[in-house]
Design an enzyme around this catalytic site. Structure first.
Site, short mmCIF file in Angstrom:
data_model
loop_
_atom_site.label_atom_id
_atom_site.label_comp_id
_atom_site.label_asym_id
_atom_site.label_seq_id
_atom_site.Cartn_x
_atom_site.Cartn_y
_atom_site.Cartn_z
N LYS A 282 -27.62 5.95 110.13
CA LYS A 282 -26.28 5.51 110.56
C LYS A 282 -26.02 6.00 111.99
O LYS A 282 -26.37 7.12 112.36
CB LYS A 282 -25.25 6.09 109.58
CG LYS A 282 -23.85 5.51 109.70
CD LYS A 282 -22.93 6.12 108.62
CE LYS A 282 -21.52 5.56 108.66
NZ LYS A 282 -20.67 6.13 107.59
N SER B 71 -17.88 2.55 105.29
CA SER B 71 -18.25 2.40 106.68
C SER B 71 -19.76 2.34 106.94
O SER B 71 -20.17 1.92 108.01
CB SER B 71 -17.66 3.56 107.48
OG SER B 71 -18.28 4.78 107.09
N SER C 233 -17.72 5.73 101.63
CA SER C 233 -18.46 5.01 102.67
C SER C 233 -19.95 4.84 102.45
O SER C 233 -20.60 4.12 103.20
CB SER C 233 -18.22 5.67 104.03
OG SER C 233 -16.99 5.27 104.57
#
Ligand SMILES: [Mg+2]
Ligand SMILES: [Zn+2]
Lengths: 475, 96, 473
Positions: free
Chosen positions: C67, C142, C166
C-alpha cells in the site's frame, strides 16, 4: 496608596544530559553543523514513531526525588498541538494531567510538578536585525529538536526578584549535583520563565499575571522580574489594569515587549499521545534513582557547618550555589587542615562571588585561590593587594606568587621604605599632621591615604597608623 | 450544530485556508456528522474509564543508546526550500 | 511453468521454489508481466529493477504489493495524497523491510484512499481504483488498490492497513482474504499514520493460508514502535480447524438492519456450512456495538487531525507559498494538498479536541471504546469467535456515495467495533450476490490469529469460492 506585593512563580526547562534525544537515538550535541543530528523521528517525517528514552525517565525521577516530589507510578505523555516552524510534527510530546512527578518543596517554594517533554528545534532568522519581525526568511536547524527537557513548575511562592534569582541558583545547584544536566543558562540548557502578578498586601486572590520569557542569565532573571514588577506597579497605581500576555525582556535596553497577546491565545488540544503507552514506573526504577542521589544542597550546608565551622548562613550561601560550594571545598582542601577554612569561605562568598557571574567559565582556579589566601594568611600581602590579584587571576589566570613578584605587590612594612613613605606623607600635609599630633583622630585618614597611595596599597593599615603616631609623638 | 464562526475558528487552528463557499458547506457537513455521532451522548458513561489504547496497558522504554543520524543531504533532500544547511521557511512574524 | 506459475497460491509457489520447480528470477519476471496488465489504476508504482535482491527467507522470493502509505526508501510513498505527490522517504517501514528480508521483495505500490480515509478508494488524489469484478464499481477502501491488485492477479499478495475496516472491507468487495491483526502485533513504524491507536498493517491474499504465511513474517515487537508487542504465540502455518464444538457468536447488533439481502443470504449460508462442519452458532450480544461507529468517527478524526499536522510544507512534500508569512504558507499548502474528505476529518477532529468540546466528544468516545472492549471480553467467555458480514453491501457504483459522507461511513459498520477493541478479524469471500463478491468476517480475542485463521481455512475449504472472474486475462 495601596501597598502591592509581587507574586512570582517560575517555570524552568532543564535540558537533560542524556546520550540521545527524548524519543529517538540522535545525539543532541551542542554546536554541531546544522541538521546533522536528525532522523525520521526528530524530523517528524511521515510514519516515524517516538520511543521514550529510559535514561530521561530516570533523570526525571532523580529530579523528582531531589525536589521531594511524589513519583507517579503511571505517567502519561500527551500531545500539545500547535503549529510553528521549530516544531516538526505540529505538536510537542509533553505531559499534561499525569506528569512524572508532582508536589514537592525546595527552600520555601512549593513545586507544583516536574514533567518530561521534547525541546523545539532552532529557528534562525536571516535578516539584518536578527529579529523575527522583518526577517526575509528563516531557517530551521533540527539538531536541538527532540532534546529531552524536564519542566519544573513552582507554585507562586516567590515574593521578590532577588528571591527568584537566589532560588533559581539553588535549583541549578540541585540539578547540577544530580549530574543530569549541564544547567548552563548561557547555552540554554537551563531556561527560566516567570509568571508575575501583583496583589494588595494581605489579599489572597491572585492578580492577573504576565509571563516573562527568555531570561538567559541569572542577572537578567532578577532584572527582568524587577522591571516587570515595576511596570505592573506603575500601571496599577495609575489606575490601569494588567493584561495577560507574554513578554520578552531585553536586557540591553531594560525594556519589555509583548510576544503574543491574549487574542492569539492557543488552544493546544491536549490528548493522550496514541503512539506511546503509559509509562509504568516500577520499584526497581525508583530504587535506582534513589541510589543515585548525591549529597543535596541542604545536607551540604549542614556538613559545612560541622566540618568547617562555618556560620549557618555562610554555609548555606555556599552550599546553595554549587559553583561557589565546589570552589570553596576544593580550595579548602588544598589549603589543608592547618589553615582557616572560614577565611576561604568568606573570600569565596564575598570577593569571588561578587566578581564571577553564576555558571560562567571565567572564574578562579582553586589552586590559585589557595595560594593567594596562603600569602594573605602568612602576611605576605595586604587584603587590598589580594583583591587586586584576584581581579587579575579571574581575568587572565596565572600564579599569585608570580604576580606578587613581578608586580612588586609584596607587603611593605617595618623597614626604610614604609618609614620614608610616612615621612613624605607628614611632610606633604603638615596641617593634618598637626591635627593628629593634637589628638584629632579624624585627621589620620588623609595621612594614611597618602602612604597607601605611595605604596600602592601594599602597606598594612595598622602598621601605618602606628608609625604615624610614633613619628608625630617623637617630633 | 456548528456555525460559520466556529468553522472559521477550527480552520484557523488546523491551518487550513478555506474559501467562503466552503465555510457553509463544511458547517452543514460537520453538523450532520456530529448529529449522528452525538448518539453517544445518550449513553450513561458514569464510572467508565477512557481507553486510549485497546491491548497493551503500559509500555516499555528505549535504552539511551545512540543511532546513526541521517546525512544532512538526505535530511534536506525532499524539502521544498533549503539554504543547503537548513530548511527555509517564510518569516513567522509577518502575514496572517 | 512460466506465467502459469502466477495462478498458484503463494503457499504453493513457495513450495515450488523450495523444490526447484521454479526459480526466483522466473517468478519475478512473471509477476512483472502481470503487474504490467494493470487497467484498474490499482498500482501507483511498479519496480523497474529486473532483479530484486531477496534473501533466502521462508517467503521464497514471492514479490509483494505494498500500500502506498508504507514508507519505502527512494520509492514514492504518497499515501494517496497530492500533498505527498512524488515523496521519496529516506527510510523503509519496518514491516516492508522485514518481509523483504524474509523473501518477499517489493514489486509494486498500490493506490489507496488519501491517508487511508475512505471506504471506496474514490478519495485517492491519483484517481479511483476500479473493481476488477465490475469496472463501474468501487473496490472498497482504503486498501482498495491492494485488494483489487490481488483479486486481478497483478500481484501475488499485498500489504494493506486497517483502521476501521480498511483491509477487511476492500477484501470483501474484491473477493479476496484480508486479515486485520491484533493491534500492536505488527510494527507501525514507517506507516504514514491515519489514527495511531487503531492503525494496523495486515495481509491481503488470495487464500487463508497465504494470509497466515505473510502474517507470520510480519508480527513481532519493533524497538522503533512503542505500541508494538511480541505475539505470545508463534504463528503457525495455517491448517483448517476441525470445527466440531467450535462456538460461533452472531451479534444481532451487527447483522440486522442495514445488511443487504444478498449479503445476508450469503452470511446465512455460511453459518449453515459452519453448522454442517460441527460448529455451534448462537446469538451473542454486543450491546455497545451500535455506538462503535460514532466513537470511531470521533477518535479517528481527532488522531488524524494531529497526525497530519506534520504535512506543513517545510521538510517534504508540497508547498504553496502565497507570500503571507509562515501561517499563510501553512494554510495554503494544506488547503491545496489535502482532498475534501481529509479536510473534513481534520476539521471534525480539531473540533472534537478543541477547548470546551474534548469531554463531550473525544473523552466520551474513549469511554465508549472501553465499553466495546468489555462487550467483546464477555462475549469471548462464551464464544470462540464472533462472525458477521464484513460489509453490509457488495461493491457499490463509483460516485454513488460520494455526495453523502455519512452513508459512506456506514460501510464500516461491521468492522469498526473490532478496530476499537484492537482484536484480530479476518474477512474471507463467501459467495456472490448479483455476481459481486460478499465477505464473511471472523473475529477472535487479542492474539487469537492462529484460531481465526484455522476457522477461516475450514470454511474456505467448504465454500470453494472461485475468484477467477476478477483475474485479468
Ligand atoms: Mg514546556
Ligand atoms: Zn532523531
Amino acid at each position: 496608596m495601596i501597598e502591592l506585593e509581587p507574586v512570582i512563580g517560575l517555570e524552568i526547562h532543564v535540558q537533560l544530559a542524556t546520550k540521545t534525544k527524548m524519543f529517538c537515538g540522535c545525539e543532541p550535541v551542542f554546536g554541531e553543523n546544522p541538521n546533522t543530528r536528525t532522523c525520521p523521528v526528530c524530523l517528524g517525517l511521515p510514519g516515524a514513531l517516538p520511543v521514550i528514552n529510559e535514561r530521561a525517565v530516570d533523570f526525571g525521577l532523580r529530579l523528582g526525588l531531589a525536589l521531594g516530589c511524589e513519583l507517579a507510578n503511571r505517567s502519561i505523555f500527551h500531545r500539545k498541538n500547535y503549529f510553528y516552524a521549530d516544531l516538526p510534527k505540529g505538536y510537542q510530546i509533553s505531559q499534561f494531567d499525569e506528569p512524572l512527578c508532582s508536589g514537592g518543596f525546595l527552600d520555601g517554594v512549593r513545586i507544583h510538578r516536574v514533567h518530561l517533554e521534547e525541546d523545539a528545534a532552532k529557528l534562525v532568522h536571516s535578516s539584518s536585525s536578527g529579529r523575527i519581525q522583518g526577517a526575509d526568511s528563516s531557517v530551521v536547524d533540527f539538531n536541538r529538536g527532540g532534546t529531552p527537557l524536564a519542566e519544573i513548575v513552582t507554585e507562586p511562592d516567590i515574593t521578590s526578584a532577588a528571591q527568584a534569582r537566589e532560588w533559581l541558583s539553588l535549583l541549578r545547584t540541585t540539578v547540577k549535583s544530580l549530574g543530569i544536566s549541564d544547567v548552563s543558562m548561557e547555552e540554554g540548557s537551563l531556561r527560566c520563565d516567570a509568571n508575575i502578578s501583583l496583589r494588595p498586601v494581605g489579599e489572597t486572590t491572585l492578580g492577573t499575571k504576565t509571563e516573562l520569557k527568555n531570561m538567559n542569565s541569572f542577572r537578567f532573571v532578577e532584572k527582568g522580574i524587577e522591571a516587570e514588577i515595576e511596570r505592573q506597579r506603575e500601571l496599577i497605581q495609575s489606575g490601569g489594569t494588567v493584561v495577560q500576555e507574554t513578554l520578552h525582556f531585553d536586557p540591553r535596553s531594560g525594556s519589555l515587549t509583548a510576544l503574543r497577546s491574549k487574542e492569539e491565545a492557543h488552544d493546544y488540544r491536549y490528548f493522550p499521545e496514541p503512539d506511546l503507552l503509559p509509562v509504568a514506573v516500577g520499584p526497581e526504577m525508583i530504587k535506582a534513582a534513589q541510589d543515585s542521589l548525591p549529597e543535596l544542597p541542604a545536607a551540604r550546608a549542614s556538613r559545612y557547618e560541622e566540618e568547617f565551622g562555618l556560620a549557618s548562613e555562610l554555609a548555606q550561601r555556599l552550599a546553595f550555589n554549587g559553583d561557589l560550594g565546589d570552589l570553596f571545598e576544593a580550595t579548602a582542601a588544598i589549603c589543608g587542615a592547618g589553615s582557616d577554612a572560614r577565611l576561604v569561605a568568606t573570600w569565596v562568598n564575598g570577593e569571588v562571588s561578587s566578581r564571577v557571574d553564576e555558571g560562567s567559565d571565567q572564574t578562579v582556579e582553586p589552586e590559585a585561590l589557595a595560594e593567594l589566601l596562603g600569602l594573605l594568611e602568612d602576611d605576605k600581602i595586604t587584603t587590598a593587594a589580594a583583591r587586586g590579584i584576584l581581579d587579575t587571576l579571574i581575568e587572565h589566570g596565572g600564579s599569585p606568587a608570580d604576580l606578587v613578584e613581578s608586580q612588586g605587590l609584596g607587603k611593605v612594612g617595618g623597614g626604610d621604605e614604609l618609614s620614608a613613605a610616612v615621612d613624605a606623607a607628614i611632610a606633604s600635609d603638615p596641617e593634618a599632621a598637626a591635627k593628629v599630633a593634637a589628638g584629632e583622630q579624624k585627621a589620620l585618614g588623609p595621612l594614611v591615604g597618602l602612604v597607601m597611595k605611595a605604596t600602592q596599597g601594599r602597606a598594612d593599615g595598622g602598621e601605618v597608623r602606628a608609625l604615624i603616631f610614633s613619628k608625630l609623638a617623637d617630633s | 450544530m456548528i456555525d460559520r464562526s466556529e468553522v472559521l475558528h477550527i480552520a484557523k487552528l488546523a491551518r487550513l485556508s478555506i474559501s467562503d463557499e466552503e465555510v457553509d458547506v463544511l458547517a452543514a457537513e460537520l453538523s450532520g456528522i456530529l448529529d449522528h455521532v452525538e448518539m453517544i451522548s445518550k449513553l450513561n458513561l458514569a464510572g467508565v474509564e477512557p481507553s486510549a489504547h485497546s491491548v497493551a496497558q503500559t509500555g516499555w522504554l528505549r535504552p539511551d543508546v545512540p543511532h546513526q543520524s541521517l546525512a544532512r543531504e538526505k535530511a534536506l533532500d525532499q524539502a521544498p526550500a533549503t539554504d543547503g544547511e537548513g530548511f527555509e521557511v517564510p518569516p513567522p512574524g509577518s502575514g496572517t | 511453468m512460466s506465467t502459469d506459475s502466477t495462478k498458484l497460491s503463494v503457499t504453493e509457489t513457495v513450495a515450488a521454489v523450495a523444490s526447484g520447480l521454479l526459480s526466483k528470477a522466473e517468478l519475478h519476471a512473471a509477476w512483472l508481466d502481470r503487474a504490467g496488465l494493470d487497467d484498474l489504476n490499482a498500482l501507483s508504482w511498479v519496480s523497474d529493477s529486473p532483479e530484486l535482491v531477496h534473501g533466502d527467507g521462508p517467503l521464497g522470493g514471492v514479490p509483494l504489493g505494498v500500500k502506498d502509505l508504507f514508507c519505502t526508501e527512494g520509492v514514492p510513498s504518497q499515501s494517496g495524497s497530492k500533498i505527498l505527490e512524488g515523496y521519496l522517504p529516506p527510510y523503509t517501514a519496518t514491516v516492508v523491510e522485514a518481509l523483504a528480508q524474509a523473501g518477499a521483495p517489493l514489486i509494486a505500490k498500490t493506490h489507496q484512499d488519501e491517508f487511508a480515509m475512505g471506504s471506496s478508494n474514490e478519495n485517492c488524489a491519483f484517481g479511483p481504483v476500479l473493481n476488477p469484478w465490475d469496472r463501474g464499481r468501487v473496490p472498497g477502501g482504503s486498501s482498495g488498490g491492494s485488494a483489487a491488485a490481488v483479486a486481478a492477479g497483478l500481484v501475488p499478495w499485498a500489504l494493506g492497513t486497517d483502521t476501521g475496516g480498511s483491509i477487511r472491507q476492500p477484501a470483501a468487495l474484491c473477493g479476496v482474504v484480508g486479515l486485520k491483526p491484533t493491534y500492536g502485533s505488527v510494527s507501525r513504524y514507517g506507516m504514514i499514520a491515519f489514527a495511531s491507536s487503531l492503525d494496523q498493517a495486515g495481509p491481503i491474499t488470495r487464500t487463508v493460508a497465504d494470509a497466515g504465511l505473510l502474517y507470520s513474517q510480519m508480527t513481532g515487537k519493533d524497538p522503533r514502535d512503542a505500541t508494538s508487542v511480541e505475539h505470545p504465540d508463534s504463528v503457525e502455518p495455517v491448517v483448517p480447524m476441525d470445527l466440531t464444538g467450535v462456538r460461533l457468536g452472531v451479534p444481532e447488533e451487527l447483522t440486522g438492519e442495514g445488511v443487504e439481502p444478498g449479503v445476508r443470504e450469503a452470511f446465512e449460508a455460511t453459518l449453515d456450512l459452519a453448522r454442517s462442519l460441527g460448529a455451534t452458532v448462537a446469538p451473542c450480544p454486543l450491546p455497545h456495538a451500535p455506538h462503535a461507529l460514532s466513537a470511531y468517527y470521533l477518535i479517528a478524526p481527532a488522531e488524524c487531525s494531529s497526525n497530519l499536522a506534520r504535512l506543513d510544507g517545510v521538510r517534504f512534500g508540497l508547498r504553496v507559498d502565497p507570500d503571507e508569512g509562515l501561517d499563510g504558507m501553512y494554510g495554503a499548502t494544506r488547503a491545496a494538498g489535502f482532498g475534501p474528505e481529509v479536510r473534513r476529518r481534520i476539521m471534525l477532529g480539531t473540533y472534537a479536541l478543541s477547548s470546551g468540546y474534548y469531554d463531550a466528544y473525544y473523552g466520551r468516545a474513549q469511554r465508549v471504546r472501553t465499553l466495546i472492549s468489555q462487550d467483546f471480553d464477555s462475549a469471548f467467555e462464551d464464544f470462540d469467535a464472533i462472525v458477521t458480514p464484513t460489509s453490509p453491501s457488495v461493491a457499490f457504483e463509483l460516485g454513488s456515495k460520494t455526495a453523502d459522507p455519512l452513508s459512506m461511513y456506514l460501510s464500516d459498520f461491521c468492522t469498526v467495533p473490532m478496530s476499537l477493541a484492537g482484536i484480530p478479524a479476518i474477512s474471507i469471500p463467501n459467495g456472490l450476490s448479483d455476481g459481486l463478491p460478499v465477505g464473511f468476517q471472523i473475529a477472535g480475542p487479542a492474539f487469537s490469529e492462529n484460531r481465526i485463521l484455522g476457522i477461516a481455512a475450514a470454511l474456505e475449504d467448504g465454500l470453494k469460492f472461485d475468484g477467477s472472474p476478477a483475474w485479468i486475462a
